[in-house]
Design an enzyme around this catalytic site. Structure first.
Site, mmCIF file in Angstrom:
data_model
loop_
_atom_site.group_PDB
_atom_site.id
_atom_site.type_symbol
_atom_site.label_atom_id
_atom_site.label_comp_id
_atom_site.label_asym_id
_atom_site.label_seq_id
_atom_site.Cartn_x
_atom_site.Cartn_y
_atom_site.Cartn_z
ATOM 1 C CG ASP A 133 -2.054 0.979 1.122
ATOM 2 O OD1 ASP A 133 -3.219 0.534 1.074
ATOM 3 O OD2 ASP A 133 -1.793 2.208 1.078
ATOM 4 C CB ILE A 134 0.924 4.206 -2.218
ATOM 5 C CG1 ILE A 134 2.065 5.040 -2.774
ATOM 6 C CG2 ILE A 134 -0.315 5.033 -1.973
ATOM 7 C CD1 ILE A 134 1.824 5.537 -4.194
ATOM 8 C CG HIS A 163 -8.547 -3.384 -2.333
ATOM 9 N ND1 HIS A 163 -9.484 -2.680 -3.067
ATOM 10 C CD2 HIS A 163 -8.337 -2.666 -1.205
ATOM 11 C CE1 HIS A 163 -9.810 -1.582 -2.402
ATOM 12 N NE2 HIS A 163 -9.136 -1.549 -1.264
ATOM 13 C CG HIS A 214 -6.834 -2.920 3.247
ATOM 14 N ND1 HIS A 214 -6.044 -1.815 3.048
ATOM 15 C CD2 HIS A 214 -8.012 -2.652 2.640
ATOM 16 C CE1 HIS A 214 -6.719 -0.902 2.355
ATOM 17 N NE2 HIS A 214 -7.921 -1.384 2.097
ATOM 18 C CB VAL A 256 -9.287 1.393 -5.179
ATOM 19 C CG1 VAL A 256 -9.007 0.765 -6.536
ATOM 20 C CG2 VAL A 256 -8.307 2.535 -4.901
HETATM 21 P P1 5GP Z 1 -9.582 1.223 0.055
HETATM 22 O O1 5GP Z 1 -9.709 2.457 0.896
HETATM 23 O O2 5GP Z 1 -10.227 1.378 -1.312
HETATM 24 O O3 5GP Z 1 -9.980 -0.032 0.743
HETATM 25 O O4 5GP Z 1 -8.031 1.038 -0.156
HETATM 26 C C1 5GP Z 1 -7.319 1.570 -1.227
HETATM 27 C C2 5GP Z 1 -5.886 1.585 -0.791
HETATM 28 O O5 5GP Z 1 -5.086 1.824 -1.934
HETATM 29 C C3 5GP Z 1 -5.544 2.713 0.205
HETATM 30 O O6 5GP Z 1 -5.073 2.140 1.420
HETATM 31 C C4 5GP Z 1 -4.484 3.542 -0.515
HETATM 32 O O7 5GP Z 1 -3.444 3.970 0.347
HETATM 33 C C5 5GP Z 1 -3.975 2.599 -1.591
HETATM 34 N N1 5GP Z 1 -3.525 3.268 -2.794
HETATM 35 C C6 5GP Z 1 -4.112 4.337 -3.405
HETATM 36 N N2 5GP Z 1 -3.432 4.669 -4.522
HETATM 37 C C7 5GP Z 1 -2.396 3.792 -4.608
HETATM 38 C C8 5GP Z 1 -1.340 3.620 -5.566
HETATM 39 O O8 5GP Z 1 -1.208 4.330 -6.569
HETATM 40 N N3 5GP Z 1 -0.469 2.601 -5.328
HETATM 41 C C9 5GP Z 1 -0.560 1.780 -4.242
HETATM 42 N N4 5GP Z 1 0.353 0.833 -4.104
HETATM 43 N N5 5GP Z 1 -1.558 1.909 -3.326
HETATM 44 C C10 5GP Z 1 -2.453 2.898 -3.513
#
Ligand code: 5GP
Length: 113
Positions: A31-32, A102, A104, A98
């Site tokens: 995660d970034i 996915h 975590h 996103v």
């Molecule tokens: P969500 O909140 O949708 O469950 O998690 C999306 C995750 O993707 C977040 O924890 C965010 O930090 C990570 N993320 C967003 N953009 C990028 C990216 O460009 N690269 C990577 N590796 N992770 C990302």
């Protein structure tokens, strides 16, 4: 066809990511914005396994969460990580940003590379 998301572009290597595991079925990358010493995201790679969110699961995609969990478990064992958290954010109100399902993977234990 549904709109391609950021994670389609990571999957297809159009956007760089630090990939820690890949096979025919799943991809795992860092995660970034890590929220733990180890914070990884596991996604299913096949187009037939694509589903935006847990909220969108169907008979055809019901196996995907289990697939991601099984791969995360194997990854943890392979890396000697003995304690971790697995999370799905579901929907915007659940913190999902996103819309490509996915998992975590968070651990207080650092990844030995
Ligand atoms: P969500 O909140 O949708 O469950 O998690 C999306 C995750 O993707 C977040 O924890 C965010 O930090 C990570 N993320 C967003 N953009 C990028 C990216 O460009 N690269 C990577 N590796 N992770 C990302």
């Amino acid at each position: 066809m549904a709109e391609r998301t950021l994670f389609h572009r990571i999957r297809d290597k159009e956007i760089p990511a630090t990939i820690v595991y890949e096979d025919d079925e799943v991809l795992a990358f860092k995660d970034i914005h890590p929220k733990a010493p180890t914070h990884l995201l596991f996604i299913a790679k096949k187009d037939s396994d694509f589903v935006p969110s847990i909220d969108d699961l169907t008979e055809q995609t019901a196996h995907v969460p289990g697939l991601l969990i099984r791969k995360a478990q194997a990854f943890a064992k392979a890396h000697g990580i003995t304690g971790y958290q697995l999370k799905f954010h579901v929907g915007r109100d659940g913190g999902q940003e996103v819309f490509y399902l996915h998992l975590h993977f968070l651990s207080g234990q650092a990844l030995n590379e």
